[in-house]
Motif scaffolding. Structure first.
Motif, mmCIF file in Angstrom:
data_model
loop_
_atom_site.group_PDB
_atom_site.id
_atom_site.type_symbol
_atom_site.label_atom_id
_atom_site.label_comp_id
_atom_site.label_asym_id
_atom_site.label_seq_id
_atom_site.Cartn_x
_atom_site.Cartn_y
_atom_site.Cartn_z
ATOM 1 N N ALA B 1 0.846 -1.195 0.000
ATOM 2 C CA ALA B 1 0.000 0.000 0.000
ATOM 3 C C ALA B 1 0.881 1.245 0.000
ATOM 4 C CB ALA B 1 -0.903 0.003 1.236
ATOM 5 N N GLN B 2 0.332 2.302 -0.558
ATOM 6 C CA GLN B 2 1.087 3.548 -0.604
ATOM 7 C C GLN B 2 1.213 4.157 0.790
ATOM 8 O OE1 GLN B 2 -1.449 2.731 -2.506
ATOM 9 N NE2 GLN B 2 -0.610 2.635 -4.565
ATOM 10 N N ARG B 3 2.364 4.708 1.034
ATOM 11 C CA ARG B 3 2.630 5.265 2.360
ATOM 12 C C ARG B 3 3.659 6.377 2.262
ATOM 13 N NH1 ARG B 3 3.738 0.692 4.499
ATOM 14 N NH2 ARG B 3 5.976 0.856 4.563
ATOM 15 N N VAL B 4 3.554 7.330 3.175
ATOM 16 C CA VAL B 4 4.550 8.392 3.281
ATOM 17 C C VAL B 4 5.075 8.391 4.705
ATOM 18 C CG1 VAL B 4 4.950 10.882 3.183
ATOM 19 C CG2 VAL B 4 3.438 9.789 1.513
ATOM 20 N N THR B 5 6.371 8.417 4.828
ATOM 21 C CA THR B 5 6.998 8.399 6.152
ATOM 22 C C THR B 5 7.840 9.651 6.350
ATOM 23 O OG1 THR B 5 7.117 5.980 6.084
ATOM 24 C CG2 THR B 5 8.488 7.099 7.707
ATOM 25 N N GLN B 6 7.547 10.371 7.404
ATOM 26 C CA GLN B 6 8.383 11.483 7.838
ATOM 27 C C GLN B 6 8.887 11.091 9.229
ATOM 28 O OE1 GLN B 6 5.143 14.570 6.395
ATOM 29 N NE2 GLN B 6 7.049 15.638 6.878
ATOM 30 N N PRO B 7 10.139 10.677 9.319
ATOM 31 C CA PRO B 7 10.594 10.047 10.563
ATOM 32 C C PRO B 7 10.738 10.992 11.741
ATOM 33 C CG PRO B 7 12.383 10.253 8.989
ATOM 34 C CD PRO B 7 11.144 10.661 8.275
ATOM 35 N N GLU B 8 10.922 12.286 11.470
ATOM 36 C CA GLU B 8 11.139 13.235 12.564
ATOM 37 C C GLU B 8 9.853 13.980 12.862
ATOM 38 O OE1 GLU B 8 15.404 14.122 10.466
ATOM 39 O OE2 GLU B 8 13.421 14.597 9.684
ATOM 40 N N LYS B 9 9.428 13.930 14.146
ATOM 41 C CA LYS B 9 8.268 14.733 14.539
ATOM 42 C C LYS B 9 8.680 16.181 14.745
ATOM 43 C CE LYS B 9 4.687 12.067 16.713
ATOM 44 N NZ LYS B 9 3.899 11.858 17.903
ATOM 45 N N LEU B 10 9.871 16.370 15.263
ATOM 46 C CA LEU B 10 10.357 17.705 15.594
ATOM 47 C C LEU B 10 11.811 17.822 15.172
ATOM 48 C CD1 LEU B 10 10.135 20.475 17.065
ATOM 49 C CD2 LEU B 10 10.803 19.268 19.164
ATOM 50 N N LEU B 11 12.112 18.930 14.524
ATOM 51 C CA LEU B 11 13.488 19.207 14.131
ATOM 52 C C LEU B 11 13.809 20.631 14.567
ATOM 53 C CD1 LEU B 11 15.945 18.093 12.559
ATOM 54 C CD2 LEU B 11 15.007 19.179 10.520
ATOM 55 N N SER B 12 14.803 20.757 15.413
ATOM 56 C CA SER B 12 15.222 22.081 15.884
ATOM 57 C C SER B 12 16.600 22.391 15.333
ATOM 58 C CB SER B 12 15.271 22.117 17.412
ATOM 59 O OG SER B 12 13.984 21.923 17.952
ATOM 60 N N VAL B 13 16.725 23.562 14.729
ATOM 61 C CA VAL B 13 18.019 23.990 14.200
ATOM 62 C C VAL B 13 18.217 25.450 14.568
ATOM 63 C CG1 VAL B 13 17.906 22.369 12.270
ATOM 64 C CG2 VAL B 13 17.134 24.727 11.953
ATOM 65 N N TYR B 25 8.754 7.510 0.678
ATOM 66 C CA TYR B 25 7.426 7.075 0.222
ATOM 67 C C TYR B 25 7.474 5.627 -0.235
ATOM 68 C CZ TYR B 25 9.270 7.672 -4.493
ATOM 69 O OH TYR B 25 10.026 7.557 -5.633
ATOM 70 N N SER B 26 6.311 5.029 -0.277
ATOM 71 C CA SER B 26 6.146 3.671 -0.810
ATOM 72 C C SER B 26 5.193 3.742 -1.986
ATOM 73 C CB SER B 26 5.566 2.734 0.247
ATOM 74 O OG SER B 26 6.418 2.627 1.346
ATOM 75 N N TYR B 27 5.748 3.538 -3.169
ATOM 76 C CA TYR B 27 4.938 3.451 -4.381
ATOM 77 C C TYR B 27 5.849 2.963 -5.476
ATOM 78 C CZ TYR B 27 2.124 4.597 -8.432
ATOM 79 O OH TYR B 27 1.420 4.515 -9.606
ATOM 80 N N SER B 28 5.440 1.978 -6.193
ATOM 81 C CA SER B 28 6.332 1.334 -7.159
ATOM 82 C C SER B 28 6.338 2.008 -8.522
ATOM 83 C CB SER B 28 5.939 -0.135 -7.314
ATOM 84 O OG SER B 28 4.590 -0.227 -7.696
ATOM 85 N N GLY B 29 5.364 2.837 -8.812
ATOM 86 C CA GLY B 29 5.272 3.465 -10.133
ATOM 87 C C GLY B 29 5.872 4.846 -10.134
ATOM 88 N N SER B 30 5.294 5.741 -10.928
ATOM 89 C CA SER B 30 5.762 7.123 -11.022
ATOM 90 C C SER B 30 4.930 8.003 -10.097
ATOM 91 C CB SER B 30 5.629 7.625 -12.458
ATOM 92 O OG SER B 30 6.503 6.927 -13.309
ATOM 93 N N PRO B 31 5.513 8.425 -8.995
ATOM 94 C CA PRO B 31 4.734 9.190 -8.018
ATOM 95 C C PRO B 31 4.690 10.666 -8.349
ATOM 96 C CG PRO B 31 6.944 8.893 -7.200
ATOM 97 C CD PRO B 31 6.902 8.219 -8.549
ATOM 98 N N GLU B 32 3.747 11.349 -7.725
ATOM 99 C CA GLU B 32 3.743 12.802 -7.698
ATOM 100 C C GLU B 32 3.979 13.184 -6.236
ATOM 101 O OE1 GLU B 32 2.806 13.450 -11.810
ATOM 102 O OE2 GLU B 32 3.514 14.782 -10.232
#
Lengths: 121, 109
Positions: B1-13, B25-32
């Protein structure tokens, strides 16, 4: 720059009541969408609408939900009998053309409104 | 199944430091792929889309199909960049976007 507008910004409703959320998409856009975001969670797709009919819906969009374009400008989301778990931010979006058209048509992204915060008591 | 992962909840710089917000992302074809930004509970604003390969507010993002990534980068962070950033995935045959859980960027003075 034209914007998607949503009203009201905050709606408080008793559980079991019907609620209608309103959206005015960008005027030359043809595709309309509703998403929701439960507090602390990700933005989730509910439904897309084109040419006066639903083109796609998620499993969240059950029989309690309906959408309508009652006139040439408004796009509404109705929840017939609200539940506590319907409390969320609801975003309307619109796009100018089919998100993934044929080669001849350029891609057009979805533009979002400010959202309506729905609180079910 | 298609999925998007953003591993960091918080980033401080710190201001002036480089920033990289990760998106896979998880998608085997041509994503947008897109990056949306949300300032202080305002609307989701389109920041970047991979198809246009442009730079907005100094941010860039390159689609890496081999690593299935679309990381957002900026060489020098500004305080006004503090916001919530969402990566979103679309694909042919669907109208919907799938969003990641978002990364809150805090740029410290």
């Amino acid at each position: 720059e034209p914007e998607v507008t949503q009203t009201p910004s905050h709606q408080v409703t008793q559980m079991g009541q019907e609620v209608i959320l309103r959206c005015v998409p960008i005027s030359n856009h043809l595709y309309f969408y509703w998403y929701r975001q439960i507090l602390g969670q990700k933005v989730e797709f509910l439904v897309s609408f084109y040419n006066n009919e639903i083109s796609e819906k998620s499993e969240i969009f059950d029989d309690q939900f309906s959408v309508e374009r009652p006139d040439g400008s408004n796009f509404t989301l109705k929840i017939r009998s609200t539940k506590l778990e319907d409390s969320a931010m609801y975003f309307c979006a619109s796009s100018e053309r089919r998100p993934f058209g044929q080669v001849l048509y350029p891609y057009q992204p979805q533009h979002f409104g400010d959202g309506t915060r729905l609180s079910i008591l | 199944a298609q999925r998007v992962t953003q591993p960091e909840k918080l980033l401080s710089v710190f201001k002036g430091a480089p920033v990289e917000l990760k998106c896979n992302y998880s998608y085997s074809g041509s994503p947008e792929l897109f990056w949306y930004v949300q300032y202080s509970r305002q609307r989701l604003q389109l920041l970047l889309r991979h198809i246009s390969r442009e730079s907005i507010k100094g941010f860039t993002a390159d689609l890496n199909k081999g690593e299935t990534s679309f990381h957002l980068k900026k060489p020098f962070a500004q305080e006004e960049d503090s916001a919530m950033y969402y990566c979103a995935l679309g694909w042919p045959g669907t109208y919907k976007y799938i969003f990641g859980t978002g990364t809150r960027l805090k740029v410290l003075a």
